[in-house]
Design a protein around this motif. Structure first.
Motif, PDB file in Angstrom:
ATOM      1  N   MET A   1     -23.396-113.792  41.123  1.00 39.12           N
ATOM      2  CA  MET A   1     -22.779-113.806  42.459  1.00 39.12           C
ATOM      3  C   MET A   1     -23.212-115.064  43.211  1.00 39.12           C
ATOM      4  SD  MET A   1     -23.200-111.119  45.642  1.00 39.12           S
ATOM      5  CE  MET A   1     -22.378-109.793  44.745  1.00 39.12           C
ATOM      6  N   ASN A   2     -22.250-115.760  43.790  1.00 41.18           N
ATOM      7  CA  ASN A   2     -22.563-116.960  44.557  1.00 41.18           C
ATOM      8  C   ASN A   2     -23.295-116.613  45.847  1.00 41.18           C
ATOM      9  OD1 ASN A   2     -21.296-118.448  42.625  1.00 41.18           O
ATOM     10  ND2 ASN A   2     -19.510-118.977  43.861  1.00 41.18           N
ATOM     11  N   GLY A   3     -24.128-117.552  46.287  1.00 44.35           N
ATOM     12  CA  GLY A   3     -24.822-117.359  47.548  1.00 44.35           C
ATOM     13  C   GLY A   3     -23.878-117.484  48.728  1.00 44.35           C
ATOM     14  N   ARG A   4     -24.302-116.950  49.867  1.00 43.72           N
ATOM     15  CA  ARG A   4     -23.501-117.014  51.089  1.00 43.72           C
ATOM     16  C   ARG A   4     -23.780-118.320  51.818  1.00 43.72           C
ATOM     17  NH1 ARG A   4     -21.060-112.407  52.463  1.00 43.72           N
ATOM     18  NH2 ARG A   4     -21.068-112.772  54.716  1.00 43.72           N
ATOM     19  N   ILE A   5     -22.762-118.804  52.543  1.00 45.04           N
ATOM     20  CA  ILE A   5     -22.866-120.079  53.252  1.00 45.04           C
ATOM     21  C   ILE A   5     -22.663-119.849  54.745  1.00 45.04           C
ATOM     22  CG2 ILE A   5     -21.727-122.288  53.662  1.00 45.04           C
ATOM     23  CD1 ILE A   5     -21.161-122.454  50.683  1.00 45.04           C
ATOM     24  N   LYS A   6     -23.542-120.440  55.522  1.00 44.67           N
ATOM     25  CA  LYS A   6     -23.436-120.413  56.981  1.00 44.67           C
ATOM     26  C   LYS A   6     -23.269-121.851  57.452  1.00 44.67           C
ATOM     27  CE  LYS A   6     -26.358-119.129  60.953  1.00 44.67           C
ATOM     28  NZ  LYS A   6     -27.668-118.531  61.279  1.00 44.67           N
ATOM     29  N   LYS A   7     -22.278-122.100  58.317  1.00 44.06           N
ATOM     30  CA  LYS A   7     -21.975-123.452  58.776  1.00 44.06           C
ATOM     31  C   LYS A   7     -22.381-123.628  60.242  1.00 44.06           C
ATOM     32  CE  LYS A   7     -17.939-123.849  55.719  1.00 44.06           C
ATOM     33  NZ  LYS A   7     -16.479-124.110  55.667  1.00 44.06           N
ATOM     34  N   VAL A   8     -23.071-124.731  60.527  1.00 50.96           N
ATOM     35  CA  VAL A   8     -23.502-125.041  61.889  1.00 50.96           C
ATOM     36  C   VAL A   8     -23.410-126.550  62.111  1.00 50.96           C
ATOM     37  CG1 VAL A   8     -25.086-123.062  61.935  1.00 50.96           C
ATOM     38  CG2 VAL A   8     -25.946-125.308  61.262  1.00 50.96           C
ATOM     39  N   PHE A   9     -23.613-126.958  63.355  1.00 50.57           N
ATOM     40  CA  PHE A   9     -23.776-128.374  63.698  1.00 50.57           C
ATOM     41  C   PHE A   9     -25.172-128.558  64.277  1.00 50.57           C
ATOM     42  CE2 PHE A   9     -19.109-127.931  64.138  1.00 50.57           C
ATOM     43  CZ  PHE A   9     -18.684-128.994  63.360  1.00 50.57           C
ATOM     44  N   PRO A  10     -25.982-129.449  63.718  1.00 56.84           N
ATOM     45  CA  PRO A  10     -27.318-129.683  64.271  1.00 56.84           C
ATOM     46  C   PRO A  10     -27.330-130.672  65.437  1.00 56.84           C
ATOM     47  CG  PRO A  10     -27.040-130.969  62.291  1.00 56.84           C
ATOM     48  CD  PRO A  10     -25.772-130.177  62.461  1.00 56.84           C
ATOM     49  N   GLY A  11     -26.244-131.424  65.582  1.00 60.51           N
ATOM     50  CA  GLY A  11     -26.125-132.390  66.670  1.00 60.51           C
ATOM     51  C   GLY A  11     -24.694-132.454  67.148  1.00 60.51           C
ATOM     52  N   GLY A  12     -24.488-133.053  68.315  1.00 59.64           N
ATOM     53  CA  GLY A  12     -23.133-133.064  68.847  1.00 59.64           C
ATOM     54  C   GLY A  12     -22.807-134.291  69.668  1.00 59.64           C
ATOM     55  N   ASN A  13     -21.506-134.604  69.741  1.00 61.78           N
ATOM     56  CA  ASN A  13     -20.989-135.623  70.646  1.00 61.78           C
ATOM     57  C   ASN A  13     -20.735-134.941  71.983  1.00 61.78           C
ATOM     58  OD1 ASN A  13     -20.757-137.746  68.610  1.00 61.78           O
ATOM     59  ND2 ASN A  13     -19.144-136.475  67.726  1.00 61.78           N
ATOM     60  N   THR A  14     -21.497-135.299  73.001  1.00 64.77           N
ATOM     61  CA  THR A  14     -21.487-134.543  74.250  1.00 64.77           C
ATOM     62  C   THR A  14     -21.343-135.459  75.463  1.00 64.77           C
ATOM     63  OG1 THR A  14     -23.846-134.621  74.863  1.00 64.77           O
ATOM     64  CG2 THR A  14     -23.229-133.102  73.093  1.00 64.77           C
ATOM     65  N   SER A  15     -21.306-134.842  76.632  1.00 61.74           N
ATOM     66  CA  SER A  15     -21.262-135.602  77.882  1.00 61.74           C
ATOM     67  C   SER A  15     -22.571-136.333  78.132  1.00 61.74           C
ATOM     68  CB  SER A  15     -20.973-134.656  79.050  1.00 61.74           C
ATOM     69  OG  SER A  15     -21.981-133.658  79.152  1.00 61.74           O
ATOM     70  N   GLU A  16     -23.604-136.009  77.387  1.00 63.10           N
ATOM     71  CA  GLU A  16     -24.897-136.694  77.493  1.00 63.10           C
ATOM     72  C   GLU A  16     -25.121-137.643  76.322  1.00 63.10           C
ATOM     73  OE1 GLU A  16     -28.147-134.011  78.305  1.00 63.10           O
ATOM     74  OE2 GLU A  16     -26.897-132.742  79.579  1.00 63.10           O
ATOM     75  N   GLY A  17     -24.048-138.033  75.645  1.00 60.75           N
ATOM     76  CA  GLY A  17     -24.163-138.876  74.468  1.00 60.75           C
ATOM     77  C   GLY A  17     -24.387-138.026  73.231  1.00 60.75           C
ATOM     78  N   PHE A  18     -24.919-138.641  72.182  1.00 55.09           N
ATOM     79  CA  PHE A  18     -25.242-137.852  70.997  1.00 55.09           C
ATOM     80  C   PHE A  18     -26.469-137.018  71.306  1.00 55.09           C
ATOM     81  CE2 PHE A  18     -27.339-136.926  67.007  1.00 55.09           C
ATOM     82  CZ  PHE A  18     -26.288-136.375  66.289  1.00 55.09           C
ATOM     83  N   PHE A  19     -26.319-135.697  71.162  1.00 61.80           N
ATOM     84  CA  PHE A  19     -27.391-134.755  71.528  1.00 61.80           C
ATOM     85  C   PHE A  19     -27.860-134.053  70.268  1.00 61.80           C
ATOM     86  CE2 PHE A  19     -29.569-131.235  73.412  1.00 61.80           C
ATOM     87  CZ  PHE A  19     -29.929-131.643  74.683  1.00 61.80           C
ATOM     88  N   SER A  20     -29.159-134.115  70.039  1.00 62.48           N
ATOM     89  CA  SER A  20     -29.705-133.638  68.762  1.00 62.48           C
ATOM     90  C   SER A  20     -30.560-132.400  68.917  1.00 62.48           C
ATOM     91  CB  SER A  20     -30.538-134.747  68.109  1.00 62.48           C
ATOM     92  OG  SER A  20     -31.230-134.259  66.986  1.00 62.48           O
ATOM     93  N   TYR A  21     -30.292-131.413  68.054  1.00 59.60           N
ATOM     94  CA  TYR A  21     -31.187-130.268  67.878  1.00 59.60           C
ATOM     95  C   TYR A  21     -31.759-130.293  66.457  1.00 59.60           C
ATOM     96  CZ  TYR A  21     -29.795-128.054  72.289  1.00 59.60           C
ATOM     97  OH  TYR A  21     -29.593-127.772  73.622  1.00 59.60           O
ATOM     98  N   TYR A  22     -31.912-131.485  65.901  1.00 53.83           N
ATOM     99  CA  TYR A  22     -32.347-131.624  64.510  1.00 53.83           C
ATOM    100  C   TYR A  22     -33.752-131.082  64.278  1.00 53.83           C
ATOM    101  CZ  TYR A  22     -28.311-134.202  62.922  1.00 53.83           C
ATOM    102  OH  TYR A  22     -27.028-134.545  62.561  1.00 53.83           O
ATOM    103  N   ARG A  23     -34.564-131.048  65.330  1.00 51.60           N
ATOM    104  CA  ARG A  23     -35.924-130.537  65.144  1.00 51.60           C
ATOM    105  C   ARG A  23     -35.925-129.041  64.809  1.00 51.60           C
ATOM    106  NH1 ARG A  23     -34.875-131.168  70.451  1.00 51.60           N
ATOM    107  NH2 ARG A  23     -35.431-129.548  71.962  1.00 51.60           N
ATOM    108  N   TYR A  24     -34.767-128.390  65.040  1.00 48.66           N
ATOM    109  CA  TYR A  24     -34.666-126.968  64.730  1.00 48.66           C
ATOM    110  C   TYR A  24     -33.946-126.721  63.401  1.00 48.66           C
ATOM    111  CZ  TYR A  24     -35.961-126.198  69.617  1.00 48.66           C
ATOM    112  OH  TYR A  24     -36.622-126.184  70.828  1.00 48.66           O
ATOM    113  N   LEU A  25     -33.768-127.782  62.598  1.00 53.46           N
ATOM    114  CA  LEU A  25     -33.051-127.612  61.332  1.00 53.46           C
ATOM    115  C   LEU A  25     -33.590-126.405  60.571  1.00 53.46           C
ATOM    116  CD1 LEU A  25     -30.813-129.149  59.725  1.00 53.46           C
ATOM    117  CD2 LEU A  25     -32.644-130.061  58.331  1.00 53.46           C
ATOM    118  N   LEU A  26     -34.892-126.314  60.462  1.00 52.68           N
ATOM    119  CA  LEU A  26     -35.550-125.114  59.948  1.00 52.68           C
ATOM    120  C   LEU A  26     -37.022-125.286  60.254  1.00 52.68           C
ATOM    121  CD1 LEU A  26     -35.517-122.450  58.453  1.00 52.68           C
ATOM    122  CD2 LEU A  26     -35.771-123.688  56.313  1.00 52.68           C
ATOM    123  N   GLU A  27     -37.513-124.522  61.221  1.00 54.48           N
ATOM    124  CA  GLU A  27     -38.907-124.677  61.615  1.00 54.48           C
ATOM    125  C   GLU A  27     -39.782-123.566  61.067  1.00 54.48           C
ATOM    126  OE1 GLU A  27     -39.640-125.519  65.746  1.00 54.48           O
ATOM    127  OE2 GLU A  27     -39.464-127.626  65.207  1.00 54.48           O
TER     128      GLU A  27
END
Length: 374
Positions: A1-27
């Protein structure tokens, strides 16, 4: 059985420029982070996709972190059960090892390009890189203008709201979501929080992965309400209350105003609350905040609301247009790298990485088994 996939964005193009939540990739529980370095077109995303496909084929569940500036590319993958992460560590989301050797490893794909041949196109490469930066800066100014319109609309909607009723709804939600939990009211520790984006402005428009994010959640509450009805405030309060009771939460944000919240998942009780109108699985309970609006006050602002809504939509579309142009220029930039890459060497690096990851996973399984039998 194949594993399950969850899709997210770790960063975004926003009104504040490029905004990063990369530090939460997996803590929490991270055992190994592979930081992938190299220029455009050197195969960072392709390498991560190949590793992800291999692991899911073998039944491992993965979290795929997509790039908001190229939504067909990966910025990272996380093998949640094993605490293993791979992440693109290049601009604009520069990630450098915090604990080199102990926790982090650098995978430098730049060692597989022919530097002498690339120097021939040095001026073109620099000019193309600068054009990409200019287009993104232009896009962010349009998104900032859209935010001003959104704040105008929010202010007018807020004037018509009965927030006493919204507070009552919040207390009811707290009881529904948290009141029956077995965890004590006063906990000896604060739960962890993890921040990501559920949606993004991309070259292909607005993309929302709420369905993927909420696919395994047992019970979902949907907050239905216009801007300014208090959705983000409710979500923030629920998240903080859950953490006070020692529960871990995942908090997903909106791309226009990156501090605003669209979804909170309380993992300990397998429940979530979302305001994403793009959540389509429909196994949710609806909480309608629009019913607490004074329709007379709302009507008095209707002309201004319509005007500002049109402006906001136009500014967002212009922002997306420039993100698309930046992607097209980035594709040009990649052509200065791709012909000068030793992709056979990258293929060998892939085999080494897969072997390394399986070794880490097996050592985790062995350690777990040892704990069980001891």
């Amino acid at each position: 059985m194949n594993g399950r996939i969850k899709k997210v964005f770790p960063g975004g193009n926003t009104s504040e420029g490029f905004f990063s939540y990369y530090r939460y990739l997996l803590e929490k529980g991270t055992r190994r982070i592979f930081v992938i370095k190299g220029g455009p077109g050197v195969g960072k995303s392709t390498l991560m996709k190949k590793v992800a496909n291999k692991l899911t084929d073998l039944g491992y569940d993965l979290e795929l972190h997509y790039c908001s500036s190229d939504n067909n590319s990966l910025d990272g993958i996380a093998v949640l059960s094993a605490g293993i992460v791979m992440v693109d560590g290049t601009a604009p989301h520069i990630v450098d090892p915090r604990y080199p050797g102990g926790l982090d490893e650098i995978v430098n794909l730049g060692e597989y390009w022919d530097t002498e041949k690339m120097e021939v196109n040095r001026e073109k490469l620099i000019a193309s890189t600068n054009e990409v930066s200019r287009l993104f800066a232009r896009a962010y100014r349009f998104l900032k203008a859209a935010r001003f319109m959104a704040e105008n609309i929010t202010a007018m909607h807020s004037q018509s709201m009965d927030f006493a009723q919204v507070n009552r709804v919040t207390l009811i939600l707290e009881k529904l979501l948290l009141g029956h939990t077995y965890l004590p009211e006063a906990c000896d520790y604060i739960g962890s929080e993890r921040h990501l984006f559920s949606s993004a402005y991309t070259p292909e428009g607005y993309i929302d992965y709420s369905d993927s994010i909420l696919q395994d959640v047992g019970r979902v509450y949907y907050l239905d309400g216009l801007m300014g009805t208090g959705k983000s405030t409710i979500l923030s309060r629920i998240a903080e209350r859950a953490r006070e009771k020692g529960m871990d939460v995942e908090i997903y944000h909106t791309p226009l105003i990156p501090t605003k919240i669209s979804t909170v998942i309380i993992k300990d009780i397998n429940m979530a609350i979302t305001s994403s109108p793009h959540y389509q699985q429909k196994n949710y309970e609806i909480i309608d905040l629009n019913q607490y609006m004074n329709r007379g006050i709302l009507a008095s602002h209707q002309e201004e609301i319509l005007h500002d809504s049109e402006l906001m939509e136009n500014m967002i579309n212009q922002g997306i247009l420039n993100i698309r142009k930046a992607k097209e220029e980035h594709d040009v930039l990649e052509q200065y790298y791709v012909p000068n890459m030793n992709f056979a060497g990258v293929g060998e690096k892939y085999e080494q990485l897969v072997s390394r990851i399986f070794h880490l996973i097996e050592s985790e399984v062995t350690a777990a088994s040892s704990c069980i039998y001891n």
